[in-house]
Enzyme design. Structure first.
Site, mmCIF file in Angstrom:
data_model
loop_
_atom_site.group_PDB
_atom_site.id
_atom_site.type_symbol
_atom_site.label_atom_id
_atom_site.label_comp_id
_atom_site.label_asym_id
_atom_site.label_seq_id
_atom_site.Cartn_x
_atom_site.Cartn_y
_atom_site.Cartn_z
ATOM 1 N N HIS A 45 46.279 31.084 30.288
ATOM 2 C CA HIS A 45 45.853 31.281 31.675
ATOM 3 C C HIS A 45 44.755 30.298 32.078
ATOM 4 O O HIS A 45 44.522 30.090 33.275
ATOM 5 C CB HIS A 45 45.362 32.722 31.853
ATOM 6 C CG HIS A 45 45.857 33.369 33.111
ATOM 7 N ND1 HIS A 45 46.804 32.802 33.948
ATOM 8 C CD2 HIS A 45 45.537 34.577 33.686
ATOM 9 C CE1 HIS A 45 47.038 33.618 34.970
ATOM 10 N NE2 HIS A 45 46.287 34.692 34.829
ATOM 11 N N ASN A 98 41.632 36.530 38.594
ATOM 12 C CA ASN A 98 42.240 37.258 39.704
ATOM 13 C C ASN A 98 41.323 37.470 40.899
ATOM 14 O O ASN A 98 41.792 37.840 41.979
ATOM 15 C CB ASN A 98 42.765 38.614 39.225
ATOM 16 C CG ASN A 98 43.963 38.462 38.306
ATOM 17 O OD1 ASN A 98 44.477 37.369 38.100
ATOM 18 N ND2 ASN A 98 44.416 39.578 37.741
ATOM 19 N N ASN A 158 47.926 35.621 40.746
ATOM 20 C CA ASN A 158 46.870 36.301 41.497
ATOM 21 C C ASN A 158 45.642 35.440 41.745
ATOM 22 O O ASN A 158 44.932 35.633 42.735
ATOM 23 C CB ASN A 158 46.462 37.585 40.777
ATOM 24 C CG ASN A 158 47.542 38.650 40.859
ATOM 25 O OD1 ASN A 158 48.235 38.766 41.864
ATOM 26 N ND2 ASN A 158 47.708 39.424 39.795
#
Length: 201
Positions: free
Chosen positions: A23, A72, A125
């Protein structure tokens, strides 16, 4: 074509131990971009940006920032940093290009591609948060650059939330990290040059 005086490049990722995960691929590629830009561009250092300690590298033309917040909910910090940097540099939104660098499960590992700013966030997100927070700045030149991380080897077609979450939060194996660090930065630089040619210098 606009006369852009500066390009702001912000990567998304997660802080702490999650910095080495899929990520955070955007952070990992951006960290090595100064080596591609040459000696005139400084390496990354820690600075206080928008009230948070931030990895950044500010040169004569490019301002590189690694978002220090959780992926996020990164939008509010990115918006504050953008506004703060424009004020410090005495620039208007129309004089600045903005590039958001983020991971992308829909692309093969190491594939670095330009994405139109208004294209779908495809369930990312972090991208969604940033786009929502930057709606107040319609002027200027906007783009995204995605860094491919591929999909879980055991089930590359899996799209359920748990499988996706487990994968993006996995530590990247050494061989795959080497791919990102080797091919990612030069491809990111190519994307920047392509965007500048499109936007006008």
């Amino acid at each position: 074509m606009p006369d852009l005086k500066r390009i702001i490049i912000v990567s998304l990722g997660n802080p702490g131990r999650a910095l080495d995960t899929y990520h955070s691929a955007g952070h990992q590629v951006l960290e090595l971009l100064p080596l591609q830009l040459g000696r005139q561009h400084p390496s990354f250092d820690n600075m206080r940006i928008a009230k948070k300690t931030t990895r950044c590298s500010i040169g004569q033309r490019y301002s590189l920032f690694q978002s220090p917040t959780v992926m996020n909910v990164s939008g509010p910090w990115v918006s504050k940093a953008y506004h703060e940097h424009l004020a410090e540099q005495k620039l208007k939104p129309g004089e600045v290009g903005f590039v958001l660098v983020h991971d992308d499960m829909e692309e093969e590992l190491g594939a670095v591609k330009i994405r139109e700013w208004d294209r779908s966030h495809r369930g990312h997100n972090g991208v969604k948060s940033v786009k929502e927070s930057l709606r107040a700045y319609p002027e200027g030149s906007w783009a995204r650059v995605s860094v491919g991380i591929g999909r879980p080897r055991e089930d590359p077609k899996a799209r359920d939330r748990n499988t996706v979450s487990d994968f993006v939060l996995m530590t990247i194996p050494p061989k795959e990290r080497e791919v990102l660090e080797t091919v990612g930065p030069p491809r990111l630089l190519d994307c920047l040059y392509e965007l500048e040619a499109k936007w006008g210098r």
